[in-house]
Structure formats: structure tokens, C-alpha cells
Scaffold this active site. Sequence first.
Site, PDB file in Angstrom:
ATOM      1  N   HIS A   1      43.022  41.132  37.187  1.00 41.62           N
ATOM      2  CA  HIS A   1      44.104  41.342  38.152  1.00 41.62           C
ATOM      3  C   HIS A   1      45.289  42.091  37.547  1.00 41.62           C
ATOM      4  CE1 HIS A   1      45.676  37.416  36.483  1.00 41.62           C
ATOM      5  NE2 HIS A   1      46.824  38.043  36.647  1.00 41.62           N
TER       6      HIS A   1
ATOM      7  N   ASP B   1      37.627  37.438  36.486  1.00 40.25           N
ATOM      8  CA  ASP B   1      39.010  37.894  36.294  1.00 40.25           C
ATOM      9  C   ASP B   1      39.244  38.366  34.862  1.00 40.25           C
ATOM     10  OD1 ASP B   1      41.584  38.560  36.982  1.00 40.25           O
ATOM     11  OD2 ASP B   1      42.380  36.548  36.686  1.00 40.25           O
TER      12      ASP B   1
ATOM     13  N   SER C   1      49.723  36.928  31.902  1.00 39.53           N
ATOM     14  CA  SER C   1      48.304  37.100  32.207  1.00 39.53           C
ATOM     15  C   SER C   1      47.636  38.075  31.244  1.00 39.53           C
ATOM     16  CB  SER C   1      48.129  37.603  33.636  1.00 39.53           C
ATOM     17  OG  SER C   1      48.211  36.556  34.547  1.00 39.53           O
TER      18      SER C   1
END
Length: 465
Positions: free
Chosen positions: A202, A235, A312
Site C-alpha cells: 500500500h 501487502d 508502514s
Amino acid sequence: MTGQDPDATDGSQDPGAPEVTPTPARPAGAFAPPTAEPAATPVNEPGAAPEPLWPVPAAPYDAGEGHGPATVGPGSTAGAAYGPGPYALAAPASRPTSDWPRPRARRVSVGMTAGIAVLALVAGAVGGVAANRIAAEVGMYRPVDAALPESSAATQPAGAIATIAAEAIDSVVSLEVVGDDGVSTGSGVVIRADGYILTNNHVVADASGDDAVTVLMTDGSELPAQVVGRTSDYDLAVVKINATDLTPLVLGDSDEVVVGDPVVAVGAPLGLEGTVTTGIVSALHRPVAAGQTDTAFIDAIQTDAAINPGNSGGPLVNGAGEVVGINSAIAQPPGALQATGSIGLGFAIPSNQARRTAEELIETGSATYPVIGVLLDERYSGEGVQVVSDPLEDQEAVVPDGPADDAGIEPGDVILAIDGRPVTRTDELVVAIRAKAPGDEVTLQVRSGDEESDVVVVLDEAVSE
């Protein structure tokens, strides 16, 4: 459990670095200037030449190359090159002729002068008494030896947070990604010395164009990166920069992680590169469905180390300095529509899963994931997870000749546990299967009608999109 990408205020975009007003640099020992000049009569009235700091007649002075000789002394204008005011100070006779700056005339209020005088008197009195006592005892002006303990200047022990951070921080980078909706940021970890970097899908999913991803190195340099491969199912993504001799971090064995292990999260929350936070592993096997459009099912490591938007793709590191997880999502209170910051519940993709996926992405550009070949009923409530009883949208409840069909699982059966681990929600079963690899064997506890039995299923392979 539903996690939120900690990188965007709208589910995809990072709010960016906080606005910080830098503090102007000052030379060492300098005091901050007052915010406003004191409204008082200056000690030296304009137009009156001050006494020189040292008695010396006016003499020729070489102002330096490009300036030519100038006369320096009371009333001279040569000093104007170094500061405002109609005065200049006479240079000492012994000082060599050079381009030395002169101090500016200071304006001090009468009230301030009185205050300085009082302080000087007090300090002088105290200093005089102390100095006389010390001089009487030791015969010289120096502090008395009070035998206070001194710093040992010992280095950090192995396993200390500072040691772990120092070893990991140079292998963690920041990513800037240009997309159709703006620029988002995230983190990444170097996994090979020749420029391969692991991050979240993402983080790079919205990249538009060949030069949309930029990697910010710890030395301040910026390098363009290419997306080698990515998978929304896990992901995860791998990007590559044109660099060699990088220092990769070791992907450790996440199966050895236990609740209570100390961990360190490294990344760039809110664009603040090289940020280190610490905590413990607070839970294991958390089923996390992260993402809004492309949902990733993560058999996550839960940690209370602070993870915020921008973290992230950064590593979760154990006490040995090895990566045990890739920070990917954070929990938010019920009703929150966007990631607002850490509340002490962060989630990381286990390193064993990250290693297998990264290897596939580097070798083939795509990743695979395991399946058992059944459709699960989201409407079912009760013990375990139920296989749908009837086909849905032209999909069979049990895929013919698939792993579950071969193991004897039928429509309407209820799966109670996988490898002895009870499951009560569909996402728990999905993430438990996704944590395996195609070809692995799993043991499912299945209830068919009134009978329960253990069946062995060999997982099949599906290719991630």
C-alpha cells in the site's frame, strides 16, 4: 480485526511531515537577542566619541584585499564596514594588520545597567569569599575535590535499545511515492546489499509513472526506485535502487517470537526519518484485514511499539537486531474513519511470511499464496467456520478436485480448528492458511453433521494479482 494503513489520512495518502519552524543557528556561546530594543537612553550618546578600549594613536590600517588602507580611530568611518554607528575602535599597536572585525557599540538601558551592577556586586561578594576559602585550603583558584562519582563512559551493552537502533537505522529508508492524488510516504528496509528494499504494497500501490518512487537514504541522498513486484494479498512489495554495498538487515525467524519479547520499530512516521520507538510483542496470530480496496489478510504480530502514518514498510526488530516483522497497520478506536496515530496497537507481517514473499517477488515479479478450495459463509454464527451449503455466483462451495475436496470436506461442513488452533471467524481461518506455503500440510478439525474428525489437507497454490 480490521487494521488501518498507518500511512494516509484518506486510506492511501500520508498527511506529510509536520510543519516545524527551524531555529536560526547561532555561534557557540552567543545569547539570543532581545525581541525589542530597550526604550531607554543609551550610555553613549550619539555623536560623542567613546574612549578606545586601549590607548593607541590613530594609525594606518590595512582593511584587507579589495579594501585598501584606512585610518582607524575615534571618529573614523572605516569601522562602518563592520557595523552601524558613527564610532570605530582603535586597534592595538601590537595587533598585526589584518581584516579583523570590530565589535558593535552596544546600547544598554539605565535600568539594565543598574541591574547588571547589582548582579555583579552580589556575584563578586560570593565569589570573593569562596575564592579566598579555596585559596587558603589549596593555594590556587580551582574547585575543591568533592570525590563525586565520575562517568565510566561505558559503551552500551549488547541488546540495549541504543545498540539495536544504531545497527538498524542505516538499513532503514524512507520512500516518497507520487500518485494521482498527490505524494505519499512510507518506510522500507534494505534486504540485499545490491539495492533490494522491502516495503508494503500500500506504500507503492498508487505510484504513477516509472519515476514515481524515490528512496531517501540515511545519508541524505535521494535515488529513484523501480517496483520489482508487489502483492496485495500479503501487502508486500519489493523495490530496487541502483546502489551497491548497502547493509541489509537479517530477516529473522518469526516462529520463535513469543509474547513479551522486546522489539524496536524503525521508520519515518509523518516523514520524520530515522525514528525509533520501542515496546514489546503484545500478542501473536492476530487476524488483521488491512486495506480498503485490496484487502490483505495478515496473521499479524501485535506490538505496543508506537507505529504512526509513515511507519508502514519499516522493520520490527528483535533484541538480536533481526527483523521479525514488517510494520503494516494500526488499530483505531471504533468510529474512526482514518488513521490518526498510535493507540498502542500496531500490527506487523511476520518475517517468515515476508521472506517467502520477497524471494518470489525478486525471482518472478509475482507472489503466490496457499488455498484449500472452499467458500466460507460470512453469515454463519456459531462455533467454528462454516463452508457454504450452496454455490455462490457460479462458484462451487467446494472446488472440484481441490485440496478440501480431496480431503473429503463437503458443503455445509464446519471447520473448528487448524493445526490445533481454534477458529471462530472466517478471517482467522484465512490468515492461518495464508501464513503457510503452497504444498504445506495442515490438519483441520471438521464437524460434518454430528461427527467430528481430523482431516489432512495439502494446500494448493494461487497466484496473487
